[in-house]
Design an enzyme around this catalytic site. Structure first.
Site, PDB file in Angstrom:
ATOM      1  N   HIS A 156       0.858  -1.183   0.000  1.00 40.85           N
ATOM      2  CA  HIS A 156       0.000   0.000   0.000  1.00 40.85           C
ATOM      3  C   HIS A 156       0.893   1.230   0.000  1.00 40.85           C
ATOM      4  O   HIS A 156       1.726   1.403   0.888  1.00 40.85           O
ATOM      5  CB  HIS A 156      -0.929   0.025   1.209  1.00 40.85           C
ATOM      6  CG  HIS A 156      -1.909   1.156   1.178  1.00 40.85           C
ATOM      7  ND1 HIS A 156      -3.173   1.036   0.640  1.00 40.85           N
ATOM      8  CD2 HIS A 156      -1.797   2.452   1.581  1.00 40.85           C
ATOM      9  CE1 HIS A 156      -3.799   2.200   0.721  1.00 40.85           C
ATOM     10  NE2 HIS A 156      -2.985   3.078   1.286  1.00 40.85           N
ATOM     11  N   CYS A 157       0.721   2.084  -0.993  1.00 40.50           N
ATOM     12  CA  CYS A 157       1.593   3.245  -1.162  1.00 40.50           C
ATOM     13  C   CYS A 157       0.843   4.518  -0.779  1.00 40.50           C
ATOM     14  O   CYS A 157      -0.167   4.863  -1.402  1.00 40.50           O
ATOM     15  CB  CYS A 157       2.087   3.339  -2.605  1.00 40.50           C
ATOM     16  SG  CYS A 157       3.196   4.736  -2.908  1.00 40.50           S
TER      17      CYS A 157
END
Length: 308
Positions: A156-157
């Site tokens: 997850h960025c």
């Protein structure tokens, strides 16, 4: 003991909620860096150089920098918002596996193996997410920030306010690539002004324009160096046909069942049509011929056990 576990779970939940709240802030931060860079390169330095009565060589250099800068900026923003707005891949409703792809077993999963409650069946052939209460396709992982299972989840960025998964991983890699090239070009183009900033001679420009140029140089140098590290890491992941999560999970495994060779591994992410390799899109032919691009099926070596 129970109370300690409950507090830890509550703290993790608060952390995940905070990450969701960073969304608009991170997008504004990215656009802010782009704005500062645009002001320093185009409006402060090379735009005026091109418009002035400078020599032919200076005008040619300014024109070249501006053309390259704008082309890379368009590609960077195109790839960035493609990652932001593209769903990384969700598990289809009522999805059921036909084969036990995780273990490489060719015999179909029967209806009786699912049972009334797959979570309690104890069958190692069935991957089930207790948080989503659904079956999990191969290489699928649950994201605590998004609150759902993501196909071939990499991570997850917070910078793209989204998960990076099967359907937007290529776009993320292109975003890293164009960001590195763009920030490197900006750093080199502003390097003479940065050096002149510390010289004893008089520098043209107002204090605000000089400060903006200095800030843009430092920001782009920092991004170029940091993105280079991420780019090298993800190139190695693509070459081995794995993800950040899988690389961590199989760090003690000598072999990986989805490693089909560098060429085929590359095609699993970028497709086979060379015209689409450097843009955030796929050809219809690639989408038809390569099931892995849809995130549910992956070719593998049948002689190897999955290394989970």
């Amino acid at each position: 003991m129970y109370r300690s576990g409950a507090i830890m779970a509550w703290n993790v939940f608060r952390f995940c909620t905070a990450l969701r709240g960073l969304g608009s802030i991170m997008i504004l931060l990215v656009l802010g860096v782009v704005g500062v860079t645009y002001y320093a390169v185009v409006l402060t330095n090379y735009g005026p150089s091109l418009a002035s009565s400078a020599g032919f060589l200076d005008a040619l250099i300014a024109l070249s920098v501006l053309v390259i800068f704008h082309c890379l900026l368009v590609m960077l923003l195109w790839c960035y918002f493609s990652v932001v707005f593209t769903d990384p891949g969700s598990v289809p409703p009522n999805w059921r596996p036909e084969l036990d792809e995780e273990r490489g077993e060719a015999d179909p999963l029967t209806t009786s193996e699912f049972g009334a409650s797959p979570a309690d069946s104890g069958n190692p052939r069935i991957r089930f997410c207790r948080k989503c209460s659904q079956l999990k396709p191969p290489r699928c992982h649950h994201c605590s920030v998004c609150g759902r299972c993501v196909l071939k989840m990499d991570h997850h960025c917070v910078w793209v306010v989204n998960c990076v998964g099967a359907l937007n991983y290529k776009y993320f890699l292109l975003f890293l690539f164009y960001t590195f090239i763009e920030t490197t070009v900006v750093t080199l183009s502003l390097l003479p002004q940065f050096i002149a900033f510390f010289s004893d001679g008089e520098i043209p420009g107002t204090p605000s324009t000089l400060a903006t140029t200095f800030l843009a140089f430092v920001l782009n140098l920092a991004f170029a160096l940091s993105v280079l590290g991420f780019l090298i890491m993800h190139i190695s992941l693509v070459a081995a046909n794995t993800t950040t999560i899988e690389a961590y999970e199989k760090k003690t495994s000598p072999k990986w069942r989805y490693d089909l060779g560098r060429k085929r591994n590359f095609e699993q992410v970028f497709g086979m049509d060379k015209r689409y390799w450097f843009i955030p899109a796929y050809s219809e032919e690639d989408l038809r011929r390569i099931p892995a691009l849809h995130g549910l099926e992956y070719p593998s070596k049948p002689d190897l056990d999955a290394q989970e």
